[in-house]
Design a protein around this motif. Structure first.
Motif, PDB file in Angstrom:
ATOM      1  N   MET A 177       0.833  -1.203   0.000  1.00  0.00           N
ATOM      2  CA  MET A 177       0.000   0.000   0.000  1.00  0.00           C
ATOM      3  C   MET A 177       0.865   1.251   0.000  1.00  0.00           C
ATOM      4  O   MET A 177       1.812   1.366   0.798  1.00  0.00           O
ATOM      5  CB  MET A 177      -0.935   0.030   1.207  1.00  0.00           C
ATOM      6  CG  MET A 177      -2.007  -1.036   1.193  1.00  0.00           C
ATOM      7  SD  MET A 177      -3.377  -0.636   2.318  1.00  0.00           S
ATOM      8  CE  MET A 177      -4.129   0.732   1.431  1.00  0.00           C
ATOM      9  N   LEU A 178       0.546   2.188  -0.894  1.00  0.00           N
ATOM     10  CA  LEU A 178       1.169   3.504  -0.926  1.00  0.00           C
ATOM     11  C   LEU A 178       0.084   4.529  -0.604  1.00  0.00           C
ATOM     12  O   LEU A 178      -0.941   4.575  -1.285  1.00  0.00           O
ATOM     13  CB  LEU A 178       1.786   3.780  -2.300  1.00  0.00           C
ATOM     14  CG  LEU A 178       2.822   2.781  -2.803  1.00  0.00           C
ATOM     15  CD1 LEU A 178       3.377   3.244  -4.150  1.00  0.00           C
ATOM     16  CD2 LEU A 178       3.947   2.590  -1.798  1.00  0.00           C
ATOM     17  N   PHE A 209       3.786   8.344   0.593  1.00  0.00           N
ATOM     18  CA  PHE A 209       4.393   9.125  -0.487  1.00  0.00           C
ATOM     19  C   PHE A 209       4.006  10.589  -0.319  1.00  0.00           C
ATOM     20  O   PHE A 209       3.030  10.922   0.365  1.00  0.00           O
ATOM     21  CB  PHE A 209       3.967   8.603  -1.866  1.00  0.00           C
ATOM     22  CG  PHE A 209       2.522   8.851  -2.193  1.00  0.00           C
ATOM     23  CD1 PHE A 209       2.078  10.084  -2.667  1.00  0.00           C
ATOM     24  CD2 PHE A 209       1.587   7.836  -2.043  1.00  0.00           C
ATOM     25  CE1 PHE A 209       0.749  10.306  -2.965  1.00  0.00           C
ATOM     26  CE2 PHE A 209       0.251   8.051  -2.344  1.00  0.00           C
ATOM     27  CZ  PHE A 209      -0.161   9.295  -2.800  1.00  0.00           C
ATOM     28  N   LYS A 210       4.764  11.447  -0.960  1.00  0.00           N
ATOM     29  CA  LYS A 210       4.480  12.887  -0.869  1.00  0.00           C
ATOM     30  C   LYS A 210       5.079  13.601  -2.073  1.00  0.00           C
ATOM     31  O   LYS A 210       6.266  13.464  -2.351  1.00  0.00           O
ATOM     32  CB  LYS A 210       5.060  13.458   0.423  1.00  0.00           C
ATOM     33  CG  LYS A 210       4.779  14.944   0.626  1.00  0.00           C
ATOM     34  CD  LYS A 210       5.389  15.433   1.937  1.00  0.00           C
ATOM     35  CE  LYS A 210       5.122  16.921   2.153  1.00  0.00           C
ATOM     36  NZ  LYS A 210       5.739  17.406   3.418  1.00  0.00           N
ATOM     37  N   LEU A 211       4.252  14.347  -2.770  1.00  0.00           N
ATOM     38  CA  LEU A 211       4.740  15.201  -3.846  1.00  0.00           C
ATOM     39  C   LEU A 211       5.166  16.525  -3.239  1.00  0.00           C
ATOM     40  O   LEU A 211       4.388  17.184  -2.551  1.00  0.00           O
ATOM     41  CB  LEU A 211       3.641  15.428  -4.898  1.00  0.00           C
ATOM     42  CG  LEU A 211       3.266  14.218  -5.748  1.00  0.00           C
ATOM     43  CD1 LEU A 211       2.106  14.571  -6.680  1.00  0.00           C
ATOM     44  CD2 LEU A 211       4.448  13.717  -6.552  1.00  0.00           C
ATOM     45  N   SER A 212       6.401  16.911  -3.461  1.00  0.00           N
ATOM     46  CA  SER A 212       6.927  18.101  -2.804  1.00  0.00           C
ATOM     47  C   SER A 212       7.979  18.761  -3.676  1.00  0.00           C
ATOM     48  O   SER A 212       8.706  18.086  -4.431  1.00  0.00           O
ATOM     49  CB  SER A 212       7.534  17.728  -1.437  1.00  0.00           C
ATOM     50  OG  SER A 212       8.184  18.819  -0.852  1.00  0.00           O
ATOM     51  N   ASN A 222       9.366   8.980  -5.297  1.00  0.00           N
ATOM     52  CA  ASN A 222      10.086   8.139  -6.254  1.00  0.00           C
ATOM     53  C   ASN A 222       9.466   6.738  -6.266  1.00  0.00           C
ATOM     54  O   ASN A 222       9.627   5.972  -5.307  1.00  0.00           O
ATOM     55  CB  ASN A 222      11.559   8.053  -5.875  1.00  0.00           C
ATOM     56  CG  ASN A 222      12.392   7.351  -6.923  1.00  0.00           C
ATOM     57  OD1 ASN A 222      11.967   6.360  -7.506  1.00  0.00           O
ATOM     58  ND2 ASN A 222      13.600   7.862  -7.154  1.00  0.00           N
ATOM     59  N   PRO A 223       8.735   6.348  -7.342  1.00  0.00           N
ATOM     60  CA  PRO A 223       8.083   5.035  -7.370  1.00  0.00           C
ATOM     61  C   PRO A 223       9.049   3.868  -7.199  1.00  0.00           C
ATOM     62  O   PRO A 223       8.697   2.857  -6.575  1.00  0.00           O
ATOM     63  CB  PRO A 223       7.406   5.009  -8.747  1.00  0.00           C
ATOM     64  CG  PRO A 223       7.225   6.446  -9.117  1.00  0.00           C
ATOM     65  CD  PRO A 223       8.424   7.131  -8.536  1.00  0.00           C
ATOM     66  N   PRO A 249       1.650   3.512 -12.539  1.00  0.00           N
ATOM     67  CA  PRO A 249       1.724   2.270 -13.322  1.00  0.00           C
ATOM     68  C   PRO A 249       2.934   2.243 -14.261  1.00  0.00           C
ATOM     69  O   PRO A 249       3.307   3.263 -14.845  1.00  0.00           O
ATOM     70  CB  PRO A 249       0.409   2.292 -14.115  1.00  0.00           C
ATOM     71  CG  PRO A 249      -0.529   3.101 -13.276  1.00  0.00           C
ATOM     72  CD  PRO A 249       0.334   4.167 -12.664  1.00  0.00           C
ATOM     73  N   TYR A 250       3.549   1.084 -14.351  1.00  0.00           N
ATOM     74  CA  TYR A 250       4.717   0.835 -15.214  1.00  0.00           C
ATOM     75  C   TYR A 250       5.988   1.526 -14.710  1.00  0.00           C
ATOM     76  O   TYR A 250       7.006   1.509 -15.397  1.00  0.00           O
ATOM     77  CB  TYR A 250       4.445   1.268 -16.662  1.00  0.00           C
ATOM     78  CG  TYR A 250       3.181   0.697 -17.222  1.00  0.00           C
ATOM     79  CD1 TYR A 250       3.092  -0.664 -17.530  1.00  0.00           C
ATOM     80  CD2 TYR A 250       2.063   1.494 -17.424  1.00  0.00           C
ATOM     81  CE1 TYR A 250       1.916  -1.208 -18.030  1.00  0.00           C
ATOM     82  CE2 TYR A 250       0.878   0.954 -17.920  1.00  0.00           C
ATOM     83  CZ  TYR A 250       0.822  -0.391 -18.218  1.00  0.00           C
ATOM     84  OH  TYR A 250      -0.347  -0.927 -18.707  1.00  0.00           O
ATOM     85  N   ARG A 251       5.953   2.083 -13.509  1.00  0.00           N
ATOM     86  CA  ARG A 251       7.156   2.733 -12.975  1.00  0.00           C
ATOM     87  C   ARG A 251       7.586   2.123 -11.641  1.00  0.00           C
ATOM     88  O   ARG A 251       8.379   2.714 -10.915  1.00  0.00           O
ATOM     89  CB  ARG A 251       6.908   4.239 -12.785  1.00  0.00           C
ATOM     90  CG  ARG A 251       6.617   4.984 -14.094  1.00  0.00           C
ATOM     91  CD  ARG A 251       6.372   6.452 -13.835  1.00  0.00           C
ATOM     92  NE  ARG A 251       7.569   7.105 -13.290  1.00  0.00           N
ATOM     93  CZ  ARG A 251       7.540   8.274 -12.659  1.00  0.00           C
ATOM     94  NH1 ARG A 251       6.397   8.902 -12.459  1.00  0.00           N
ATOM     95  NH2 ARG A 251       8.664   8.796 -12.205  1.00  0.00           N
TER      96      ARG A 251
END
Length: 392
Positions: A177-178, A209-212, A222-223, A249-251
């Motif tokens: 789980m992310l 995860f966190k977009l920053s 970073n996947p 997906p795919y990463r």
């Protein structure tokens, strides 16, 4: 008698009979008010342009109006009508005030596409039945349920159960789980974990995860780093915002499927669904609204159909009569089978579609799943769980 004279006589007779019926008060009119956010942040231009799978892409009024337009012949056949008014609200207090004003103006049913707390304020401010078009929050079906509150959109638990059933059917038993950083993400992650537990699936790890824009936090988005170090059959991403999930997906490290808010997503509707008359529904909506029909649009369309079904039953009396008509009248949602509202929490029973955005991959409940009374009740809170304490 000439043809033109005969047509004139028929027209006069029809006009006279219509006027007589109207004069006698034969037409039953259901007055309804749709309350939705003013300057809805979900409809901010750049968000809509990104087409996040499962997100709102247009106003709820579009779907409701399409349903009412489609039902004109049916309504006329039983001397009934639905009068819909729309009221924007820019705050909880404004939503409450709009609901009270609608009740004073003679509305018999309210439709709401509002945040959770706003919806509760509306329900508690009036004595009318309220139809929740767009809020999937489980608390509205559980601890904060109300006797006069009906829900069209599938709950978060229903969508999570649909995904969990799909994982079981494919024997993808180990889940990574992310989870995003928002409070909504935390609530939805807890719901997903409850569904995984219900169906005996194993969570091998839960990672945030966190977009920053902070360089010190770039590893949190970073996947490859997030999906390394564990063995898993599937990655379940919880991302209410949608930006991180769409690039997942795919990463990831292992060649595994992604589900949740990207990859395979549980939806109320998908415009490429090809069964039960669904293509015709999607085409009619696209022609009227100028865009593909989304899950939120289907829910609004079903709300309009619920109004039509209620007034077709032609109840007479106080608001309780309209609430009973809503609760007792089965609906056709073009997803197979007859849809009804659950008596214990007001949720509309329905099939949930699993889609990758290009088409419908599968449906839930999955084939072979059993239930003592109705297999649709395997999605979401079932009656024995007694999550809603309100007596209906």
């Amino acid at each position: 008698m000439t043809w033109s004279a005969w047509c004139l006589c028929v027209a006069l007779l029809l006009a006279g009979s219509t006027s007589a019926a109207q004069a006698a008060g034969a037409i039953v009119t259901l007055k309804a008010t749709l309350i939705s956010p003013a300057d809805d942040p979900r409809l901010e231009r750049t968000r809509v342009e990104r087409h996040y799978l499962g997100h709102v892409e247009g106003p709820a009024s579009d779907g409701v109006q399409v349903a009412l337009d489609e039902a004109q012949f049916e309504l006329q056949a039983v001397d009934a009508a639905v009068a819909l008014s729309k009221q924007p609200a820019d705050s909880l207090e404004a939503a409450r005030t709009a609901a009270q004003a609608a009740e004073r103006a003679g509305a018999a049913v309210l439709l709401v596409d509002l945040p959770t707390d706003w919806t509760l304020a509306v329900v508690d401010a009036v004595k009318l039945p309220v139809v929740n078009v767009g809020d999937p929050a489980d608390r509205l079906r559980e601890k904060d349920c109300r006797a006069r509150l009906f829900h069209i959109i599938p709950s978060e638990r229903m969508r999570a159960d649909a995904l969990a059933q799909t994982l079981v059917s494919r024997k993808w038993s180990k889940v990574l789980m992310l989870v995003g950083p928002s409070a909504e993400d935390q609530l939805r992650a807890a719901t997903a974990q409850a569904s995984l537990k219900r169906y005996g699936l194993q969570v091998v790890a839960t990672k945030a995860f966190k977009l920053s824009g902070d360089p010190r936090e770039r590893d949190l988005a970073n996947p490859l780093l997030l999906t390394a170090g564990n063995a898993y059959d599937v990655v379940w991403v919880v991302d209410s915002d949608g930006e991180f999930a769409r690039g997942l997906p795919y990463r990831i490290v292992l060649p595994r499927p992604v589900v949740g808010d990207a990859g395979l997503v549980a939806l109320a509707w998908q415009a490429q669904f090809e069964r039960y008359g669904a293509p015709q529904v999607s085409r009619r909506f696209a022609k009227a609204a100028g865009r593909p029909m989304t899950a939120a649009d289907w829910s609004a369309w079903m709300a309009g159909k619920a109004l039509v079904a209620a007034v077709t039953a032609a109840p007479k009396g106080p608001a309780a009569a309209w609430a009973k008509a809503l609760a007792d009248t089965p609906l056709d949602g073009s997803k197979g089978g007859i849809l009804t509202f659950r008596p214990w929490d007001g949720q509309l029973r329905q099939t949930v579609l699993l889609s990758d955005g290009q088409g419908v991959i599968s449906q839930a409940p999955v084939d072979g799943l059993l239930h003592p009374t109705n297999v649709l009740d395997t999605l979401g809170g079932d009656a024995p769980e007694k999550l809603c304490k309100t007596t209906r």
